[in-house]
Write a protein that holds these residues in place. Structure first.
Motif, PDB file in Angstrom:
ATOM      1  N   ILE A   1       0.842  -1.206   0.000  1.00 41.92           N
ATOM      2  CA  ILE A   1       0.000   0.000   0.000  1.00 41.92           C
ATOM      3  C   ILE A   1       0.874   1.252   0.000  1.00 41.92           C
ATOM      4  CG2 ILE A   1      -1.657   1.342   1.360  1.00 41.92           C
ATOM      5  CD1 ILE A   1      -2.771  -1.354   2.378  1.00 41.92           C
ATOM      6  N   ALA A   2       1.916   1.247   0.824  1.00 41.92           N
ATOM      7  CA  ALA A   2       2.808   2.403   0.902  1.00 41.92           C
ATOM      8  C   ALA A   2       3.514   2.654  -0.427  1.00 41.92           C
ATOM      9  CB  ALA A   2       3.830   2.191   2.017  1.00 41.92           C
ATOM     10  N   ASP A   3       4.037   1.581  -1.026  1.00 46.14           N
ATOM     11  CA  ASP A   3       4.822   1.735  -2.248  1.00 46.14           C
ATOM     12  C   ASP A   3       3.962   2.100  -3.450  1.00 46.14           C
ATOM     13  OD1 ASP A   3       7.015   1.120  -0.738  1.00 46.14           O
ATOM     14  OD2 ASP A   3       7.199  -0.946  -1.463  1.00 46.14           O
ATOM     15  N   GLU A   4       2.815   1.405  -3.612  1.00 47.63           N
ATOM     16  CA  GLU A   4       1.986   1.647  -4.794  1.00 47.63           C
ATOM     17  C   GLU A   4       1.360   3.029  -4.801  1.00 47.63           C
ATOM     18  OE1 GLU A   4      -0.837  -1.489  -5.211  1.00 47.63           O
ATOM     19  OE2 GLU A   4       0.652  -2.926  -5.964  1.00 47.63           O
ATOM     20  N   ASN A   5       1.089   3.583  -3.615  1.00 50.46           N
ATOM     21  CA  ASN A   5       0.462   4.903  -3.532  1.00 50.46           C
ATOM     22  C   ASN A   5       1.457   6.021  -3.263  1.00 50.46           C
ATOM     23  OD1 ASN A   5      -2.654   4.343  -3.540  1.00 50.46           O
ATOM     24  ND2 ASN A   5      -1.787   2.807  -2.157  1.00 50.46           N
ATOM     25  N   ASN A   6       2.736   5.632  -3.089  1.00 51.22           N
ATOM     26  CA  ASN A   6       3.777   6.612  -2.766  1.00 51.22           C
ATOM     27  C   ASN A   6       3.403   7.411  -1.523  1.00 51.22           C
ATOM     28  OD1 ASN A   6       6.314   7.754  -3.259  1.00 51.22           O
ATOM     29  ND2 ASN A   6       5.422   9.476  -4.395  1.00 51.22           N
ATOM     30  N   PHE A   7       2.844   6.717  -0.529  1.00 51.28           N
ATOM     31  CA  PHE A   7       2.384   7.360   0.687  1.00 51.28           C
ATOM     32  C   PHE A   7       3.545   7.756   1.595  1.00 51.28           C
ATOM     33  CE2 PHE A   7      -2.043   5.152   0.897  1.00 51.28           C
ATOM     34  CZ  PHE A   7      -2.625   6.213   0.213  1.00 51.28           C
ATOM     35  N   THR A   8       3.381   8.879   2.261  1.00 57.36           N
ATOM     36  CA  THR A   8       4.258   9.214   3.374  1.00 57.36           C
ATOM     37  C   THR A   8       3.815   8.397   4.595  1.00 57.36           C
ATOM     38  OG1 THR A   8       2.821  10.975   4.185  1.00 57.36           O
ATOM     39  CG2 THR A   8       4.466  11.572   2.512  1.00 57.36           C
ATOM     40  N   ILE A   9       4.587   8.448   5.652  1.00 58.81           N
ATOM     41  CA  ILE A   9       4.205   7.759   6.884  1.00 58.81           C
ATOM     42  C   ILE A   9       2.840   8.242   7.354  1.00 58.81           C
ATOM     43  CG2 ILE A   9       4.757   7.457   9.332  1.00 58.81           C
ATOM     44  CD1 ILE A   9       7.733   7.620   8.537  1.00 58.81           C
ATOM     45  N   ARG A  10       2.629   9.558   7.343  1.00 61.27           N
ATOM     46  CA  ARG A  10       1.365  10.135   7.794  1.00 61.27           C
ATOM     47  C   ARG A  10       0.202   9.678   6.896  1.00 61.27           C
ATOM     48  NH1 ARG A  10       1.204  14.642  10.795  1.00 61.27           N
ATOM     49  NH2 ARG A  10       3.157  15.415   9.871  1.00 61.27           N
ATOM     50  N   GLN A  11       0.391   9.745   5.596  1.00 61.64           N
ATOM     51  CA  GLN A  11      -0.675   9.331   4.662  1.00 61.64           C
ATOM     52  C   GLN A  11      -0.985   7.838   4.806  1.00 61.64           C
ATOM     53  OE1 GLN A  11       1.370  10.689   1.143  1.00 61.64           O
ATOM     54  NE2 GLN A  11      -0.091  12.372   0.834  1.00 61.64           N
ATOM     55  N   LEU A  12       0.050   7.056   5.084  1.00 56.28           N
ATOM     56  CA  LEU A  12      -0.151   5.613   5.222  1.00 56.28           C
ATOM     57  C   LEU A  12      -0.985   5.301   6.459  1.00 56.28           C
ATOM     58  CD1 LEU A  12       0.400   2.731   4.267  1.00 56.28           C
ATOM     59  CD2 LEU A  12       2.536   2.781   5.591  1.00 56.28           C
ATOM     60  N   TYR A  13      -0.632   5.894   7.601  1.00 55.61           N
ATOM     61  CA  TYR A  13      -1.431   5.559   8.789  1.00 55.61           C
ATOM     62  C   TYR A  13      -2.828   6.134   8.701  1.00 55.61           C
ATOM     63  CZ  TYR A  13      -0.245   9.978  11.433  1.00 55.61           C
ATOM     64  OH  TYR A  13      -0.084  11.275  11.877  1.00 55.61           O
ATOM     65  N   GLN A  14      -2.985   7.259   7.995  1.00 51.82           N
ATOM     66  CA  GLN A  14      -4.344   7.779   7.801  1.00 51.82           C
ATOM     67  C   GLN A  14      -5.177   6.826   6.952  1.00 51.82           C
ATOM     68  OE1 GLN A  14      -3.544  11.656   6.090  1.00 51.82           O
ATOM     69  NE2 GLN A  14      -3.537  12.673   8.083  1.00 51.82           N
ATOM     70  N   TRP A  15      -4.563   6.216   5.935  1.00 46.61           N
ATOM     71  CA  TRP A  15      -5.310   5.328   5.044  1.00 46.61           C
ATOM     72  C   TRP A  15      -5.659   4.004   5.703  1.00 46.61           C
ATOM     73  CZ3 TRP A  15      -8.402   5.799   1.260  1.00 46.61           C
ATOM     74  CH2 TRP A  15      -8.753   4.698   0.474  1.00 46.61           C
ATOM     75  N   VAL A  16      -4.732   3.433   6.480  1.00 46.96           N
ATOM     76  CA  VAL A  16      -4.995   2.125   7.087  1.00 46.96           C
ATOM     77  C   VAL A  16      -5.672   2.240   8.451  1.00 46.96           C
ATOM     78  CG1 VAL A  16      -3.054   1.080   5.863  1.00 46.96           C
ATOM     79  CG2 VAL A  16      -2.718   1.920   8.201  1.00 46.96           C
ATOM     80  N   ALA A  17      -5.872   3.473   8.940  1.00 49.52           N
ATOM     81  CA  ALA A  17      -6.454   3.665  10.272  1.00 49.52           C
ATOM     82  C   ALA A  17      -7.866   3.115  10.379  1.00 49.52           C
ATOM     83  CB  ALA A  17      -6.465   5.148  10.632  1.00 49.52           C
ATOM     84  N   SER A  18      -8.606   3.091   9.273  1.00 50.10           N
ATOM     85  CA  SER A  18      -9.997   2.645   9.338  1.00 50.10           C
ATOM     86  C   SER A  18     -10.137   1.138   9.273  1.00 50.10           C
ATOM     87  CB  SER A  18     -10.825   3.273   8.203  1.00 50.10           C
ATOM     88  OG  SER A  18     -10.361   2.821   6.948  1.00 50.10           O
TER      89      SER A  18
END
Length: 450
Positions: free
Chosen positions: A342-359
Motif C-alpha cells: 500500500i505504501a509503495d503503490e500509492n507513494n504514501f508518506t508515513i502520515r498518509q499511510l497511517y491515515q489510510w490504514v487507520a480505518s
C-alpha cells in the motif's frame, strides 16, 4: 437458489478506526459496554447480516500498542460476549476468534460447542495462529513460535477439534424417562488422536448443535495460511486493496480446495470492506475527513508498528517522508507485505499511510454513495473476487446504521442480497452444507457395502 452476497459485520465496540472512540457519535466506553454490543447485534440483525464477527488478541498491544489512545487496548473475550448476546437475538450468527497456538483443542472445542448450543446453531470459530511477541510472552514463552510451526500446529488443532465435535452422533440422546436411557452408548465415540502436537483421547462432553458443528472461518493469506484455509475453512476473511489481487486469491483458494477433494462452492471468500457512506460523495468525504482528523500521530505510528511486525521504530522519522524498511519478523507476514505494498503503490508518506490504514488496517476502504459502494461490491461479487464481504464500519454505531439504512436497500434493489433470513442456523443462512457426523457416515458406508 440464486447466488447472493453474504455479509459479516465486524463490530468491535470501540470501533474499527484507530480514532473511532473519539467520534462524537460513539460511546467512549463502547469496547466494554455490553448494552452497546447488544445494540450493535440488534442493528446487524435488522440489516439481515449473516454474522457478527470479532477478532481477538492475547496481549494489550493487539491492534496498535500501549500508548493510551487506542480503544483496542482492552475489550471482551469474544466467546463470553457472544454467549450473552446469542439468547437476545434470533437469526444473527456469531463468529468468535480463538487461537490454535495458545489454546488446547479440548477446551476450545468444548466452549465453541457450548456457544453453538446456546445460540441454537449460530456459532462460528475464526481460526487464528496468533502472531506477536507480546502474546507469546503471556504464555510461558520469550518469543513467538516460527510462522511455519504455528501453521502445522493449527492444521492438526483443527483436525482434533473437528474429531471432538463428532464425539456424539446427532441422534445420540434419547432422554427417555420411561426406560431410563439417557443416550445411545454406541453413538458416543472416542477421539483417540495422537499426532505431532496433540494427544487427545476424548470424547467431548458437549453434544452437537442444530447445525452439526460451528462454521469454521479462517483469515490467513500467506502460502501456509492459504493451504490451511483451503483444507479446513468454510468461510475465509481476507484483505485486498484491488480487485485483481482479490481475484488471484479467490481463484487460488478454489483451486486448492478442488485439489484436496473439497467442493469449492462450500468455501465462501469474504474480503474486508470499510465503507464511509454518504447520500452524496461530498457527505461521504466529509465523514472520512472528520474521522481522519481525530488521529493522534503517536497512535498512527503505533498502528503502523503493529501492522509491520512490531519491530519498526519510527522515532525521529519525518511523518511526511517515506516509510523505512521494516525488519522481517515471524508475525503476520501477509499483512506486513500488504502494508508495504500500500505504501509503495500509492507513494504514501508515513502520515498518509497511517491515515489510510487507520480505518481497516489494510482492508479495502471505500468512500462514496450507496450506489458507488454497491457498484464496487457487485463488480467483485460477479467477477470471481468475492462470495460476500466482511463489513468494517469505521465508527459505531453510525457507520453500521449508515450501511443498514443506505447500502442494504440498494443491494436488495439489485437482487444481490436477501430480504429475509433463509433459516435459523448460521449454515442455513450462509448456504453451507450440514456436516455429517463422521461415525454415522462410516456406518452408512458399511451398510451400503453389505
Amino acid at each position: 437458489m440464486t447466488r447472493k452476497i453474504r455479509l459479516g459485520a465486524f463490530l468491535p465496540g470501540g470501533g474499527q478506526h484507530v480514532a473511532a472512540w473519539r467520534h462524537p457519535d460513539s460511546p467512549a466506553d463502547g469496547a466494554t459496554n455490553f448494552a452497546f454490543h447488544l445494540e450493535l447485534a440488534k442493528e446487524a440483525e435488522r440489516g439481515l447480516f449473516d454474522a457478527y464477527f470479532l477478532a481477538d488478541g492475547l496481549a494489550v498491544s493487539f491492534g496498535g500498542g500501549m500508548e493510551g489512545g487506542n480503544a483496542k487496548v482492552a475489550g471482551f473475550e469474544p466467546v463470553t460476549l457472544f454467549a450473552a448476546l446469542a439468547p437476545l437475538t434470533t437469526h444473527l450468527g456469531f463468529i468468535a476468534t480463538a487461537s490454535t497456538t495458545y489454546e488446547e483443542p479440548y477446551n476450545l472445542a468444548r466452549k465453541f460447542a457450548s456457544l453453538d448450543l446456546i445460540s441454537e446453531g449460530r456459532a462460528g470459530w475464526n481460526v487464528v495462529t496468533t502472531a506477536t511477541e507480546a502474546a507469546a510472552q503471556n504464555f510461558n514463552l520469550d518469543q513467538q513460535h516460527p510462522h511455519a510451526f504455528r501453521y502445522r500446529r493449527a492444521a492438526e488443532h483443527v483436525e482434533v477439534v473437528k474429531k471432538l465435535w463428532d464425539s456424539f452422533e446427532d441422534d445420540a440422546f434419547l432422554r427417555d424417562k420411561e426406560t431410563g436411557r439417557f443416550f445411545h452408548s454406541d453413538k458416543l465415540h472416542l477421539t483417540e488422536h495422537r499426532g505431532e502436537h496433540f494427544k487427545v483421547k476424548g470424547p467431548l462432553n458437549v453434544p452437537r448443535s442444530p447445525q452439526g458443528h460451528p462454521v469454521i472461518v479462517q483469515a490467513g493469506q500467506s502460502d501456509d495460511g492459504r493451504g490451511l484455509a483451503a483444507a479446513t475453512a468454510e468461510v475465509i476473511f481476507t484483505a485486498h486493496q484491488k480487485r485483481d489481487t482479490a481475484q488471484e486469491f479467490y481463484r487460488d483458494i478454489k483451486a486448492r480446495a478442488r485439489g484436496v477433494g473439497r467442493n469449492p462452492d462450500h468455501i465462501l471468500i469474504m474480503p474486508g470492506v470499510s465503507p464511509f457512506v454518504g447520500r452524496t460523495q461530498d457527505e461521504a468525504q466529509e465523514k472520512y475527513d472528520r474521522l481522519t482528523s481525530l488521529i493522534l500521530p503517536e497512535d498512527g505510528i503505533s498502528l503502523l508498528n503493529g501492522l509491520t511486525g512490531g519491530t519498526l521504530d519510527l522515532t525521529g522519522y519525518d511523518l511526511d517522508g517515506p516509510l523505512p524498511p521494516a525488519p522481517p519478523t515471524e508475525g503476520m507476514k501477509s499483512r506486513q507485505a500488504l502494508i508495504r505494498q500500500i505504501a509503495d503503490e500509492n507513494n504514501f508518506t508515513i502520515r498518509q499511510l497511517y491515515q489510510w490504514v487507520a480505518s481497516a488496517r489494510g482492508h479495502f476502504t471505500i468512500v462514496g454513495t450507496p450506489e458507488t459502494i454497491v457498484d464496487t461490491l457487485q463488480e467483485w461479487f460477479e467477477n470471481e473476487a468475492a462470495d460476500g464481504f466482511n463489513i468494517l464500519p469505521p465508527w459505531l454505531p453510525t457507520g453500521l446504521t449508515d450501511f443498514v439504512d443506505l447500502v442494504i436497500p440498494e443491494l436488495q434493489r439489485r437482487g444481490l442480497f436477501r430480504t429475509a433470513y433463509e433459516g435459523r442456523t448460521l449454515r442455513e443462512n450462509l448456504g453451507l452444507p450440514f456436516p455429517t457426523n463422521r461415525h454415522a457416515l462410516a456406518r452408512s458406508a458399511v451398510h451400503a457395502a453389505e
